[in-house]
Scaffold this active site. Structure first.
Site, PDB file in Angstrom:
ATOM      1  N   CYS A   1      57.286  13.986 -35.465  1.00 60.71           N
ATOM      2  CA  CYS A   1      57.680  14.835 -36.573  1.00 60.71           C
ATOM      3  C   CYS A   1      57.421  14.099 -37.870  1.00 60.71           C
ATOM      4  CB  CYS A   1      59.164  15.211 -36.477  1.00 60.71           C
ATOM      5  SG  CYS A   1      59.679  16.301 -37.819  1.00 60.71           S
TER       6      CYS A   1
ATOM      7  N   GLU B   1      53.332  20.360 -36.959  1.00 65.49           N
ATOM      8  CA  GLU B   1      52.636  19.431 -36.076  1.00 65.49           C
ATOM      9  C   GLU B   1      51.149  19.717 -36.218  1.00 65.49           C
ATOM     10  OE1 GLU B   1      53.862  16.982 -34.388  1.00 65.49           O
ATOM     11  OE2 GLU B   1      55.968  17.457 -33.973  1.00 65.49           O
TER      12      GLU B   1
END
Length: 217
Positions: free
Chosen positions: A2, A102
Site C-alpha cells: 500500500c 495498487e
DNA sequence: CCAGACGTTGTT
DNA sequence: GTCTGG
DNA sequence: CCAGACGTTGTT
DNA sequence: GTCTGG
C-alpha cells in the site's frame, strides 16, 4: 502493498464510525502519499484522532530519511523484527482511509487501480506508530501500514495488500491491555475479497502532486 | 562483552 | 531500544 | 507508491 | 541503479 490511498469522507463521519471525538479537520484527499500526514486513531491515555506522518521513523533512528522507506510492515514478521516488535506491544494505531491504489503490472506497463469496499464505506488499515526527536528539537509522530498476502481480488493486481481491520477487530487492535502477539497477529489477515471492488483509474494518480476527484475518472 | 544493524517492495 | 554476530 | 535527482568548487 | 522527496 500500500503506497497511496484516499480519504474523502469528512472527519466528523469518521469520528462517529470509530467512536472518537471529532478533533481534526481536513479537506477530501484523493492522493495521500508517503511522507504526508494521515488521519490515525490511537489509544494514548484515551482513544483519539491524531495526525501521523506516513513513513515510520523508529525512536532510535539517526536520520529522518529512514521514514521514506518504512511505509509498510510485513504482518508475517512483525513480532520478530526489532523495529516493530516493541511497537506491536504498545504503539498500535488505525490509519483511516476509504480507498487505496495498487499498480497492476501488465506487459511492461503499470496500470493504477482503485480499490474500495463494495459499499464505499470508510475503513481502517492496521498500523504501528512511533515518536522521533529530531536534533533540532522537533518531535515527529510517524506511522507504518501493515501488509499481508493478497486476497483473491487483490491477487489479480499485486502480490501484497494492506491489512484492513473489520470494525470488530479495530477494538482489539486499539485495546492497550492486549499486548500478546498471539492475540494480535491473528487479526492481520486478508480482508474478504467478496466485500471489496477494484477499478482502473487515471494515470494522473501516478504523480503525487496531482490531487482532486478527477484522479478517480 | 562491544559493534552494528534495525525495513519493504520489486527486480534481477 | 533491542537483537544479532563476532 | 511514483517522480526526479544523482556532483564539486567557488562565488554571489 | 539507487536514493530522496512528496
Amino acid at each position: 502493498m500500500c503506497g497511496r490511498f484516499t480519504l474523502i469522507t469528512d472527519l466528523q463521519t469518521i469520528a462517529e464510525i470509530f467512536g472518537v471525538p471529532a478533533t481534526l479537520e481536513a479537506q477530501p484527499r484523493y492522493n495521500i502519499a508517503p511522507s504526508q500526514e494521515v488521519v490515525a486513531i490511537l489509544h494514548e491515555g484515551q482513544r483519539q484522532m491524531a495526525w501521523l506522518r506516513w513513513g515510520l521513523i523508529p525512536s532510535w533512528a539517526r536520520e529522518e530519511a529512514i521514514g521514506n522507506r518504512m511505509i509498510n510492515a510485513r504482518a508475517e514478521t512483525l513480532a520478530e523484527k526489532p523495529s516493530f516488535k516493541r511497537l506491536l506491544r504498545s504503539r498500535r494505531c488505525l490509519v483511516v482511509a476509504d480507498g487505496f491504489y495498487e499498480w497492476q503490472q501488465t506487459n511492461g506497463s503499470k496500470k493504477p487501480m482503485y480499490i474500495t469496499l463494495r459499499d464505499g464505506s470508510p475503513f481502517a488499515f492496521a498500523g504501528l506508530w512511533d515518536q522521533w526527536s529530531a536534533a533540532d528539537g522537533r518531535l515527529l509522530r510517524t506511522c507504518t501500514i501493515v501488509t499481508t498476502e493478497p486476497n483473491e481480488l487483490l491477487a489479480t493486481i499485486h502480490n501484497r495488500m494492506p491489512v484492513i481491520l473489520p470494525r470488530e477487530d479495530c477494538e482489539r487492535w486499539l485495546d492497550p491491555t492486549v499486548q500478546e502477539a498471539e492475540a494480535l497477529l491473528p487479526l492481520l489477515r486478508p480482508y474478504p475479497a467478496a466485500e471489496m471492488q477494484a477499478r482502473p483509474v487515471s494515470r494522473l494518480v501516478n504523480d503525487p502532486r496531482n490531487e482532486g476527484a478527477a484522479l478517480l475518472a
